[in-house]
Design a protein around this motif. Structure first.
Motif, PDB file in Angstrom:
ATOM      1  N   LEU A 187      -7.327 -11.520   6.532  1.00 14.48           N
ATOM      2  CA  LEU A 187      -8.160 -12.168   5.521  1.00 14.48           C
ATOM      3  C   LEU A 187      -9.047 -11.135   4.830  1.00 14.48           C
ATOM      4  CD1 LEU A 187      -9.347 -14.957   4.413  1.00 14.48           C
ATOM      5  CD2 LEU A 187     -11.176 -14.543   6.041  1.00 14.48           C
ATOM      6  N   LEU A 188      -9.691 -10.307   5.646  1.00 12.98           N
ATOM      7  CA  LEU A 188     -10.659  -9.383   5.075  1.00 12.98           C
ATOM      8  C   LEU A 188      -9.981  -8.130   4.526  1.00 12.98           C
ATOM      9  CD1 LEU A 188     -13.368  -9.855   7.812  1.00 12.98           C
ATOM     10  CD2 LEU A 188     -13.435 -10.724   5.474  1.00 12.98           C
ATOM     11  N   ASN A 206      -7.364  -9.055   1.653  1.00 16.06           N
ATOM     12  CA  ASN A 206      -7.993  -9.355   0.361  1.00 16.06           C
ATOM     13  C   ASN A 206      -8.673  -8.119  -0.205  1.00 16.06           C
ATOM     14  OD1 ASN A 206      -7.302 -12.061   0.025  1.00 16.06           O
ATOM     15  ND2 ASN A 206      -8.845 -12.681   1.501  1.00 16.06           N
ATOM     16  N   GLY A 207      -9.348  -7.396   0.679  1.00 14.88           N
ATOM     17  CA  GLY A 207     -10.029  -6.181   0.223  1.00 14.88           C
ATOM     18  C   GLY A 207      -9.043  -5.188  -0.355  1.00 14.88           C
ATOM     19  N   LEU A 229     -12.803  -7.671  -9.267  1.00 17.11           N
ATOM     20  CA  LEU A 229     -13.571  -8.400  -8.252  1.00 17.11           C
ATOM     21  C   LEU A 229     -13.416  -9.918  -8.409  1.00 17.11           C
ATOM     22  CD1 LEU A 229     -16.852  -6.273  -8.359  1.00 17.11           C
ATOM     23  CD2 LEU A 229     -15.080  -6.208  -6.612  1.00 17.11           C
ATOM     24  N   MET A 263      -8.048  -2.652  -8.601  1.00 20.46           N
ATOM     25  CA  MET A 263      -9.054  -1.791  -9.187  1.00 20.46           C
ATOM     26  C   MET A 263      -8.455  -0.455  -9.628  1.00 20.46           C
ATOM     27  SD  MET A 263     -12.454  -1.492  -6.985  1.00 20.46           S
ATOM     28  CE  MET A 263     -13.215  -3.081  -7.044  1.00 20.46           C
ATOM     29  N   LEU A 264      -7.536   0.045  -8.810  1.00 23.18           N
ATOM     30  CA  LEU A 264      -6.942   1.352  -9.096  1.00 23.18           C
ATOM     31  C   LEU A 264      -5.964   1.289 -10.264  1.00 23.18           C
ATOM     32  CD1 LEU A 264      -6.050   2.542  -5.481  1.00 23.18           C
ATOM     33  CD2 LEU A 264      -8.014   3.215  -6.841  1.00 23.18           C
ATOM     34  N   ILE A 316      -7.713  -6.305  -3.734  1.00 22.30           N
ATOM     35  CA  ILE A 316      -8.718  -6.110  -4.791  1.00 22.30           C
ATOM     36  C   ILE A 316      -8.796  -4.620  -5.133  1.00 22.30           C
ATOM     37  CG2 ILE A 316     -11.173  -6.280  -5.363  1.00 22.30           C
ATOM     38  CD1 ILE A 316     -11.286  -8.760  -3.532  1.00 22.30           C
ATOM     39  N   PHE A 317      -8.754  -3.809  -4.088  1.00 21.38           N
ATOM     40  CA  PHE A 317      -8.854  -2.358  -4.297  1.00 21.38           C
ATOM     41  C   PHE A 317      -7.690  -1.835  -5.145  1.00 21.38           C
ATOM     42  CE2 PHE A 317      -8.194   2.033  -2.386  1.00 21.38           C
ATOM     43  CZ  PHE A 317      -9.177   2.626  -3.154  1.00 21.38           C
ATOM     44  N   PHE A 343      -9.370 -21.964   6.239  1.00 18.26           N
ATOM     45  CA  PHE A 343     -10.587 -21.144   6.253  1.00 18.26           C
ATOM     46  C   PHE A 343     -11.780 -21.929   5.696  1.00 18.26           C
ATOM     47  CE2 PHE A 343     -13.269 -17.927   4.074  1.00 18.26           C
ATOM     48  CZ  PHE A 343     -13.747 -17.304   5.218  1.00 18.26           C
ATOM     49  N   LEU A 393      -8.255 -12.596  10.936  1.00 18.59           N
ATOM     50  CA  LEU A 393      -9.492 -12.147  10.270  1.00 18.59           C
ATOM     51  C   LEU A 393      -9.252 -10.826   9.562  1.00 18.59           C
ATOM     52  CD1 LEU A 393     -12.624 -12.724  12.485  1.00 18.59           C
ATOM     53  CD2 LEU A 393     -12.415 -13.103  10.040  1.00 18.59           C
ATOM     54  N   SER A 398       0.839  -1.207   0.000  1.00 17.54           N
ATOM     55  CA  SER A 398       0.000   0.000   0.000  1.00 17.54           C
ATOM     56  C   SER A 398       0.871   1.253   0.000  1.00 17.54           C
ATOM     57  CB  SER A 398      -0.893   0.048   1.240  1.00 17.54           C
ATOM     58  OG  SER A 398      -1.551  -1.158   1.401  1.00 17.54           O
TER      59      SER A 398
END
Lengths: 488, 628
Positions: free
Chosen positions: B548-549, B552-553, B576, B560-561, B556-557, B521, B545, B215
């Motif tokens: 994982l969330l 992955n989010g 997605l 997307m960018l 994906i984001f 999982f 958790l 990031s």
């Protein structure tokens, strides 16, 4: 250390320290925001294991809750003082971030110092800084969103897109009011998207801007589903108490009060007249004008929604967000088009802000003003203070503390409390009787209905229990203490 | 450097008199030669206005010297000096025979300047013969092939063995691996839950670090990009052709006859004076199909074809090392056969080098795909590449973290490349390795905002083959550069080490670990078993958790960018579906890991030309060729 680079930051750091100092001074004079009391109560309950882990991670809003838990790991004895220092510290860091952004935009050290001081020392910002971590997190989220908003259409940078989308996600999970602001922003996001991309690919653009919020929401619902067995369980944890709005109000939606809305809208101008000035100055600069419009429209719509859903904070708190919007404009305005007029208007906002906190008659604002003027600070909720006093030092108390965590903060701990997730409470729930020394129950006729004790003993509030005598009597809460007869 | 020679006008007139070129062509060629700072013959040959055979026969007639067939009468190796090969290639003049102490040379560029040069170099009595350029180049290659082949394979391993992947695992690495496995086994035997928690914690922290680091990269990568691009464009417009350096372009190919027209067309379209280009098509000697295709297209008249003799390992870096020894440019770039670099790429790189500090030894250009909308895989691959080249690498550059170079379009300063012994032929991602090695040796890599478009894999099996090689190469690179951890830390700094661990190590390790976590999982989700509860105490569970969330989010984001900068927003919704892409990545990672042990130097060949867009590109290229 390169002192030439560090030295300019001494001033905004001083402002930040002043913010923390002022917040602690107000705390010492007795002002603790309702939201901080509620948060501290929840933190004490979860740290002492009286709230299940599952309930901790499914509670909304998670940002202040997790911040408070982390803080209590780091400073176990921090209490509400620690929370106040944390929220004011975060607000102070925001001032430093403003200063830094102003410098990057080309303002001189003097101009950047003056601008960040005018914004950071505005009384309504100080009011927001003492409100709690959640509200300060809204400011942070709005700062990121607004920064991206002003830059995205102009520079078409991926960083601006990230700022908008991450800012929205932060706001949504910081505070119920923040969540409403995010919903309010949806139509106005179109104003900040580069027009060619909006024309050719509106869905992908919205997907990018809203993905962090949407995915976080999905993740949060998933966590709720896993741990609470219901994806929407967190909705029940959204309360006016957590939003710092007092425990006595109703959750039910109320009609928006046009008068309050109009006052708040005017207050927004009073606190940040510079926003209007920027809008006017952006004639011929479409992207900037649309950006200012989007910020303004989002704030006004958010205020409207918060009134509609009963989550309106107070005029001064809502108006404080205008300061952050103005800061973002200064930080991203083309430096050659940034006039002294606009910078002077930042100072004018100081006057507007000062006037506003005196006009604001919300109970929390009144308490805050009393602390500022060193008058006696009224209790945020006298009934809860009385309840806490009644429970102070007592043990074997059957009490659904999760229903009103502020009481735990007011009695400074969980010792002697048998709350909903304790063995004693579960046994009482199964056997429909208890050997607790004290029973605390909420009036089923109050706005929030029965608590879990009330559901075990449906007639307790009205009729009491055999062997118990009424110890504390409030409109919403009653405390029954075991009588001598009961002890026998 | 080629120049407009006085002999040119004589030769031009001579060719026109014999109707080998038209007066119009002659005039245009003169203008171009002046503009490019080139010579007339190169321009006419480059433009295909005259056949090479006709030209050299006319030249021999014009100067009344013998035309030598170097196939029948080869060079005398005793007369050639291996340190002079670049000079031979530059001047196109090579000693051929020695009689009574007098040297006879063969040249492809006769004239007064050549005579002066030859007399200075080989004495007053030097005699001159003419040979076609391609024959001359081939003859020099033949003389040195054995020696250069040896160097191409073992130069790095001999001179800098610690930097070579020839040894896959060093004894120390084996001992450390053994110790770690033993410690884990002992821990599992003595305190299984605690050990599993520790292992889980380490992996969780690794995941967290991995996505936080990426990031940060993306954030830094996006800053000030547009301003830099505008500055670069402005600087390119100020360049004068005559000031441009000689540029070597290496195009290693293996069994890719179908894409040759794309390559030829793309190279012709480069906005760079032809005379200052030293283009070498590098082919394997046994790859008759591609050799025949190149001959049929007449590429030898325009570009130099280097034939790499067969030997092991048969890898692209070995071929490049071999060809490098014939290179004569100040800068060098590698393109793949199906590459379509943006025409002004070389100029942008020259500007980037000019504006960079002296220690910048390499400029990496962006890669992306021309067939991005072909199917799901090409879309995801495009998102992946956009993320890598448009967002992450600029972040690495800004944070001064070593940049693992991409497969092609990396431009080098020739002297530094030679000093570093070029590519490691035993590493199957030799480019990534070289990027790290450059940084370790005190050099820097910069990025230039110019894109080379390639063919994205359209087939999942082919993609897995390609990706397994990349991941295996990353493993090799990781193993090579962690042999001396302290040295690594000293040379690239703590941030560099962190970046190296997360960017190189993270990419391969996450591919290997993901299936394990997915399995846990999945089992937990379906069976709601309490089996894993002891291994996931509350805090760790929450962290896992969160990983994982949020992890992955976030990925994906950022996917997307990735296409935002290029305005390829139709790709955004496909991000997605990235989870299946990760599954493919994990398959490739495990395949790569298996091959690292069983066939470490095996070059898993990616098949090109499968895309229907490539067929279109070939048609377009052929049409372009006809027009030329």
């Amino acid at each position: 250390m390169n002192w030439r680079r560090v030295a300019p930051y001494l001033f905004p750091l001083t402002v930040a320290v002043m913010l923390v100092g002022l917040a602690l001074l107000l705390h010492a004079r007795g002002y603790v925001s309702t939201s901080n009391l509620d948060l501290q109560g929840r933190t004490l309950l979860s740290m002492d294991g009286l709230i299940r882990f599952e309930n901790v991670i499914t509670a909304f809003p998670p940002v202040p809750y997790i911040s408070a838990i982390v803080l209590s790991y780091v400073v176990p004895t921090g209490g509400t003082t620690g929370l106040t220092a944390l929220s004011a510290g975060l607000a102070g860091m925001l001032v430093v971030a403003w200063f830094n952004a102003f410098r990057i935009n080309g303002l001189s050290v003097l101009e950047a110092c003056a601008a960040s001081a005018a914004l950071g020392l505005n009384p309504v910002f100080l009011r927001a800084a003492t409100e709690g971590v959640g509200f300060v997190a809204i400011h942070w989220g709005l700062w990121l969103t607004a920064l991206g908003t002003v830059g995205l259409r102009r520079g078409e940078r991926v960083n601006d897109l990230m700022l908008v989308s991450v800012g929205l996600a932060l706001m949504a999970f910081a505070h119920p009011f923040g969540l409403l602001l995010v919903f309010a922003s949806l139509p106005f996001l179109a104003l900040v998207m580069p027009p060619d991309r909006l024309r050719t690919a509106p869905i992908p653009m919205y997907l990018m801007l809203l993905f962090p919020f949407g995915f976080s929401l999905f993740a949060f619902m998933y966590v709720n589903w896993i741990f609470a067995g219901d994806a929407s369980a967190f909705l029940y944890t959204i309360s006016r108490e957590a939003a710092g709005l007092g425990a006595d109000a109703q959750i039910a939606a109320s009609e928006p009060t046009w008068r309050t809305f109009a006052i708040t809208a005017i207050s927004l101008f009073a606190v940040s007249p510079v926003l209007l000035a920027f809008f006017m100055a952006a004639r011929g600069m479409g992207p900037l004008r649309y950006a200012v419009l989007a910020i303004f429209a989002t704030l006004l719509s958010g205020i409207f929604l918060s009134q509609a859903f009963g989550f309106f904070p107070s005029v001064s708190l809502a108006a404080s967000l205008g300061i952050t919007g103005a800061a973002a404009c200064v930080a991203r305005w083309p430096i050659n088009r940034l006039n002294r007029v606009e910078l002077n208007l930042l100072s004018a906002g100081l006057i507007g802000g000062t006037a506003l906190v005196f006009i604001d008659t919300a109970p929390e604002s009144e308490r805050w003003k009393a602390a500022v003027m060193n008058h006696t600070v009224a209790d945020s909720d006298p009934e809860l203070t009385g309840l806490a006093r009644a429970l102070s030092g007592k043990s074997n108390v059957l009490f659904d503390a999760e229903a009103v965590p502020a009481v735990i903060a007011l009695r400074s701990g969980t010792d002697g409390i048998w709350s909903g997730d304790t063995q004693q409470f579960r046994v009482a729930s199964i056997r429909q009787r208890t050997d607790a020394d004290m029973l605390v129950v909420r009036n089923s006729g109050s706005g929030l209905g029965s608590d879990r004790v009330g559901r075990i003993f449906p007639t307790l509030y009205e009729s009491g229990a055999t062997g118990y005598r009424l110890k504390y009597d409030g409109a919403r809460w009653r405390v029954y203490e075991v009588s001598e007869e009961g002890q026998r | 450097m080629a120049q407009f020679l006085s002999i040119d006008s004589w030769t031009g007139d001579f060719l026109a008199e014999r109707d080998l070129v038209t007066p119009q062509q002659l005039n245009e060629a003169s203008e171009l030669a002046t503009r490019w700072g080139s010579n007339l013959a190169d321009v006419m040959l480059t433009k295909n206005w005259i056949a090479a055979d006709d030209y050299y026969a006319a030249l021999a007639e014009r100067f009344s010297v013998e035309l030598v067939d170097l196939g029948k009468e080869p060079l005398d190796p005793a007369l050639l000096d291996h340190t002079e090969v670049a000079v031979y290639m530059r001047e196109l003049a090579v000693p051929w025979r020695e009689t009574d102490g007098d040297i006879t040379i063969v040249t492809a560029r006769p004239g007064p300047e050549l005579i002066l040069y030859a007399r200075r170099k080989w004495g007053q009595n030097v005699k001159i013969r003419i040979a076609p350029k391609k024959d001359l180049q081939r003859a020099v290659q033949d003389v040195f092939s054995a020696r250069y082949l040896e160097a191409a394979v073992f130069d790095l391993a001999n001179h800098d063995p610690v930097m070579s992947a020839q040894t896959v695992f060093t004894p120390t690495q084996l001992v450390i691996a053994w110790a770690m496995v033993t410690a884990a086994a002992a821990g599992l035997a003595l305190a299984p839950i605690a050990t599993l928690i520790v292992i889980n914690l380490v992996m969780t922290v690794f995941y967290l670090g991995n996505f936080v680091f990426k990031s940060v990269l993306i954030w830094y990568g996006g800053k000030n990009q547009h301003a830099r691009e505008r500055q670069l464009d402005a600087a390119v417009s100020l360049l004068r052709n005559e000031d441009l350096p000689i540029y070597t372009v290496l195009v290693p190919m293996f069994r890719e006859p179908d894409v040759l027209p794309i390559l030829a067309n793309a190279l012709r379209e480069l906005d760079y004076p032809t005379s200052r280009l030293d283009i070498k098509i590098v082919l394997e000697e046994g790859d008759q199909l591609t050799i025949d295709a190149a001959t049929a297209l007449g590429l030898e008249d325009i570009f130099e074809i280097i034939l790499v003799p067969p030997s092991q390992p048969q890898t692209k870096p070995k071929a490049c090392n071999y060809a490098l020894q014939f290179a004569r440019g100040d800068y060098l770039v590698i393109y793949d056969a199906e590459d379509k670099p943006e025409p002004d790429q070389l100029k942008k790189v020259v500007v980037t080098f000019d504006r960079a500090p002296d220690n910048v030894a390499c400029v990496q250009c962006r890669l992306n795909y021309f067939n991005r909308e072909e199917n799901w895989l090409t879309r995801l691959f495009t998102l992946d590449y956009s993320l890598w080249f448009d967002l992450m690498l600029p972040g690495l550059e800004k944070l001064k973290v070593p940049i693992p170079l991409g497969g092609t379009s990396n431009h080098f300063k020739m002297d530094v490349l030679r000093e570093l012994r070029a590519w490691d032929p035993f590493n199957v991602t030799e480019d990534a390795d070289l990027g790290i090695r450059l940084t370790q040796k005190g050099y820097e890599v910069r990025l230039a905002a110019s894109t080379t478009f390639e063919e994205a894999n359209v087939s999942q099996s082919n993609w897995i083959r390609q990706r397994s090689r990349w991941i295996k190469g990353y493993m090799q690179t990781f193993l090579v550069h962690t042999r001396r951890p302290l040295h690594l830390l000293k040379t690239i700094g703590p941030l560099g080490v962190l970046g190296f661990i997360f960017f190189i190590g993270g990419t391969m390790l996450s591919g290997l670990l993901n299936p394990l976590f997915w399995l846990i999982f999945g089992v937990w989700l379906v069976t709601e078993t309490g089996l894993f509860d002891p291994v996931f105490p509350p805090l760790l569970l929450y962290l896992s958790l969160f990983n994982l969330l949020a992890g992955n989010g976030l990925f994906i984001f950022v996917m997307m960018l990735a296409p935002f900068r290029r305005n390829w927003l139709s790709l955004v919704p496909y991000s997605l579906t990235v989870i299946w892409y990760w599954v493919l990545m994990s398959i490739a990672a495990w395949k790569g890991a298996w091959q690292l042990i069983t066939k470490p130097f095996y070059w898993e060949k990616t098949e090109h030309g499968l895309s229907k867009h490539t067929a279109d590109e070939v048609s377009k290229a052929q049409a372009g060729q006809l027009a030329a």
